[in-house]
Design a protein around this motif. Structure first.
Motif, PDB file in Angstrom:
ATOM      1  N   ILE A   9       5.422  11.180   3.957  1.00 32.88           N
ATOM      2  CA  ILE A   9       6.188  10.301   3.073  1.00 32.88           C
ATOM      3  C   ILE A   9       7.449   9.794   3.761  1.00 32.88           C
ATOM      4  N   TRP A  10       8.268  10.717   4.243  1.00 27.76           N
ATOM      5  CA  TRP A  10       9.513  10.278   4.868  1.00 27.76           C
ATOM      6  C   TRP A  10       9.263   9.569   6.195  1.00 27.76           C
ATOM      7  N   ARG A  11       8.204   9.963   6.873  1.00 27.35           N
ATOM      8  CA  ARG A  11       7.877   9.272   8.123  1.00 27.35           C
ATOM      9  C   ARG A  11       7.529   7.813   7.845  1.00 27.35           C
ATOM     10  N   CYS A  12       6.718   7.574   6.821  1.00 29.14           N
ATOM     11  CA  CYS A  12       6.360   6.198   6.472  1.00 29.14           C
ATOM     12  C   CYS A  12       7.570   5.412   5.981  1.00 29.14           C
ATOM     13  N   ALA A  13       8.448   6.089   5.239  1.00 30.71           N
ATOM     14  CA  ALA A  13       9.683   5.415   4.811  1.00 30.71           C
ATOM     15  C   ALA A  13      10.509   5.009   6.026  1.00 30.71           C
ATOM     16  N   GLY A  14      10.549   5.888   7.027  1.00 29.87           N
ATOM     17  CA  GLY A  14      11.264   5.550   8.257  1.00 29.87           C
ATOM     18  C   GLY A  14      10.626   4.384   8.991  1.00 29.87           C
ATOM     19  N   LEU A  15       9.305   4.333   8.997  1.00 29.62           N
ATOM     20  CA  LEU A  15       8.605   3.218   9.634  1.00 29.62           C
ATOM     21  C   LEU A  15       8.920   1.902   8.919  1.00 29.62           C
ATOM     22  N   PHE A  16       8.989   1.954   7.594  1.00 30.56           N
ATOM     23  CA  PHE A  16       9.322   0.751   6.835  1.00 30.56           C
ATOM     24  C   PHE A  16      10.737   0.282   7.168  1.00 30.56           C
ATOM     25  N   ALA A  17      11.673   1.226   7.258  1.00 29.29           N
ATOM     26  CA  ALA A  17      13.049   0.879   7.609  1.00 29.29           C
ATOM     27  C   ALA A  17      13.123   0.317   9.027  1.00 29.29           C
ATOM     28  N   PRO A  72       0.809  -1.217   0.000  1.00 31.74           N
ATOM     29  CA  PRO A  72       0.000   0.000   0.000  1.00 31.74           C
ATOM     30  C   PRO A  72       0.849   1.277   0.000  1.00 31.74           C
ATOM     31  N   PHE A  73       1.996   1.235   0.655  1.00 29.74           N
ATOM     32  CA  PHE A  73       2.888   2.399   0.665  1.00 29.74           C
ATOM     33  C   PHE A  73       3.275   2.772  -0.763  1.00 29.74           C
ATOM     34  N   ALA A  74       3.680   1.765  -1.532  1.00 34.04           N
ATOM     35  CA  ALA A  74       4.034   2.019  -2.930  1.00 34.04           C
ATOM     36  C   ALA A  74       2.813   2.503  -3.720  1.00 34.04           C
ATOM     37  N   TYR A  75       1.666   1.903  -3.472  1.00 26.89           N
ATOM     38  CA  TYR A  75       0.442   2.287  -4.185  1.00 26.89           C
ATOM     39  C   TYR A  75       0.092   3.748  -3.911  1.00 26.89           C
ATOM     40  N   PHE A  76       0.098   4.135  -2.635  1.00 25.36           N
ATOM     41  CA  PHE A  76      -0.262   5.506  -2.287  1.00 25.36           C
ATOM     42  C   PHE A  76       0.764   6.508  -2.816  1.00 25.36           C
ATOM     43  N   LEU A  77       2.031   6.101  -2.858  1.00 18.78           N
ATOM     44  CA  LEU A  77       3.050   6.984  -3.424  1.00 18.78           C
ATOM     45  C   LEU A  77       2.810   7.201  -4.920  1.00 18.78           C
ATOM     46  N   ILE A  78       2.587   6.108  -5.629  1.00 23.23           N
ATOM     47  CA  ILE A  78       2.365   6.207  -7.082  1.00 23.23           C
ATOM     48  C   ILE A  78       1.117   7.019  -7.388  1.00 23.23           C
ATOM     49  N   ARG A  79       0.084   6.822  -6.604  1.00 21.96           N
ATOM     50  CA  ARG A  79      -1.172   7.543  -6.821  1.00 21.96           C
ATOM     51  C   ARG A  79      -1.133   8.967  -6.263  1.00 21.96           C
ATOM     52  N   ARG A  80      -0.057   9.312  -5.604  1.00 17.44           N
ATOM     53  CA  ARG A  80       0.109  10.632  -4.996  1.00 17.44           C
ATOM     54  C   ARG A  80      -1.009  10.921  -3.993  1.00 17.44           C
ATOM     55  N   GLU A  81      -1.376   9.887  -3.242  1.00 14.77           N
ATOM     56  CA  GLU A  81      -2.425  10.033  -2.243  1.00 14.77           C
ATOM     57  C   GLU A  81      -1.868  10.091  -0.824  1.00 14.77           C
ATOM     58  N   LEU A  82      -0.569   9.925  -0.694  1.00  9.77           N
ATOM     59  CA  LEU A  82       0.053   9.969   0.626  1.00  9.77           C
ATOM     60  C   LEU A  82       0.404  11.425   0.958  1.00  9.77           C
ATOM     61  N   PRO A  83      -0.113  11.959   2.059  1.00 10.15           N
ATOM     62  CA  PRO A  83       0.235  13.337   2.427  1.00 10.15           C
ATOM     63  C   PRO A  83       1.752  13.541   2.433  1.00 10.15           C
TER      64      PRO A  83
END
Length: 343
Positions: free
Chosen positions: A125-133, A110-121
């Motif tokens: 973005i960087w916060r979610c990337a940090g959570l993934f890491a 879903p992270f990739a989906y929301f990024l591609i769709r530009r639906e992630l505030p």
């Protein structure tokens, strides 16, 4: 058609983050059951990809069992264990690892989906990337923890268990906070109140108590001093001190249980005081006041669960309930801290 301008809020993103937080909670629950059933060392290899498949043949099961027989836990605690009994503990650990993979998948796709769709505030973005890491780091820390029990010990190192559990709770809290941010959007006006410090202080105390609880679990300290409020009839345990400072704080059964008790009283007192004070605070919103009371109620229930778990010698059901409630308490405290930052 999707706009190229990102909104500062997204209900679908919030629902996704709440769902992943629920999965993290489920992983904490399964991890607690794995620990309570002494199943965590049943899989002696770390195979992030191929390990997703369990043994599929009789020979595969024999090979897994043979590897388990080589570690101290089998030789000293489970010698003579049947293959059927081994399968029971194996399935707990395999389920815990599988759930970790599911959490990673449920976040990444879903992270990739929301990024591609530009639906992630944008601010998330960087916060979610940090959570993934951080989730990836959690997997590595999990193996680091397991590895500590494969040689020279019959269980994992308590401090590594505390690190592993602590990271899981950081992930849970950050997921809840980010989901609330995605649901409500950026605060239009940030509150200027000392309650912000108080709320974060309460969160810190709860998190510290969770780490102490992990040390209690890692040392099997819940199986000693099962009377309450005394400890073997005394206010202070005679064998509190270990061979040194670290041996005392991290490895003394008496010390970790005593410290866990004292901080529990502190958290309970602070939570109740905060609830009473919040009801009278004019600067807090009705939602924040309600959350303060709910947090105090949850802390009280958790304290009662802790006493019951101790005095009944840590049955699996109560041990799991105590760990689940710890996650709920931290999530509620996170919501309270998030709310007091907004007017």
């Amino acid at each position: 058609m999707t706009s190229f301008l990102r909104s500062d809020r997204s209900r679908p993103v919030a629902i996704w983050l709440f769902a992943v937080a629920a999965l993290v909670l489920a992983m904490v629950v399964v991890g607690g059951a794995t620990r309570l059933t002494d199943s965590g060392l049943s899989i002696t290899q770390w195979k992030p990809v191929s390990g997703a498949l369990p043994p599929l043949s009789a020979q595969d099961w024999n090979d897994e069992f043979a590897r388990y027989k080589e570690i101290p836990q089998y030789a000293q605690l489970n010698k003579g264990m049947s293959l059927a009994a081994f399968k029971t503990i194996y399935w707990w650990e395999w389920s815990h690892r599988l759930l970790g993979r599911i959490v990673g998948f449920a976040f990444a796709v879903p992270f990739a989906y929301f990024l591609i769709r530009r639906e992630l505030p944008r601010r998330l973005i960087w916060r979610c990337a940090g959570l993934f890491a951080l989730g990836g780091l959690q997997g590595a820390v999990g193996w680091w923890m397991v590895a500590s029990g494969l040689a020279g010990r019959v269980s994992v190192a308590p401090e590594r268990l505390a690190t592993h559990l602590g990271l899981a709770f950081i992930l849970l809290s950050a997921m809840v906070w980010s989901a609330l941010d995605a649901w409500a959007g950026a605060p239009r006006v940030k509150a200027q109140t000392p309650w912000i410090g108080y709320a974060f202080g309460l969160m810190g105390l709860i998190f510290a108590q969770i780490l102490l609880g992990a040390l209690v679990a890692g040392n099997d300290a819940g199986l000693v001093y099962s009377d309450w409020p005394m400890m073997n009839g005394a206010l202070f345990p005679k064998d509190y001190a270990g061979a040194g400072l670290w041996a005392t704080l991290a490895h003394s059964q008496a010390a970790v249980q005593f410290n866990h008790r004292i901080l529990a009283y502190t958290v309970l007192a602070v939570a109740i005081f905060a609830a009473v004070a919040a009801r009278r605070a004019r600067e807090l919103s009705p939602e924040a006041k309600t959350l303060a009371v709910v947090v105090a109620g949850a802390v009280t229930l958790q304290a009662c669960l802790g006493v019951a778990t101790l005095m009944t010698h840590v049955p699996i059901a109560l041990g799991m309930a105590h760990q689940i409630m710890a996650a709920i308490v931290l999530a509620l405290a996170t919501a309270f801290a998030w709310r007091v930052r907004r007017v």
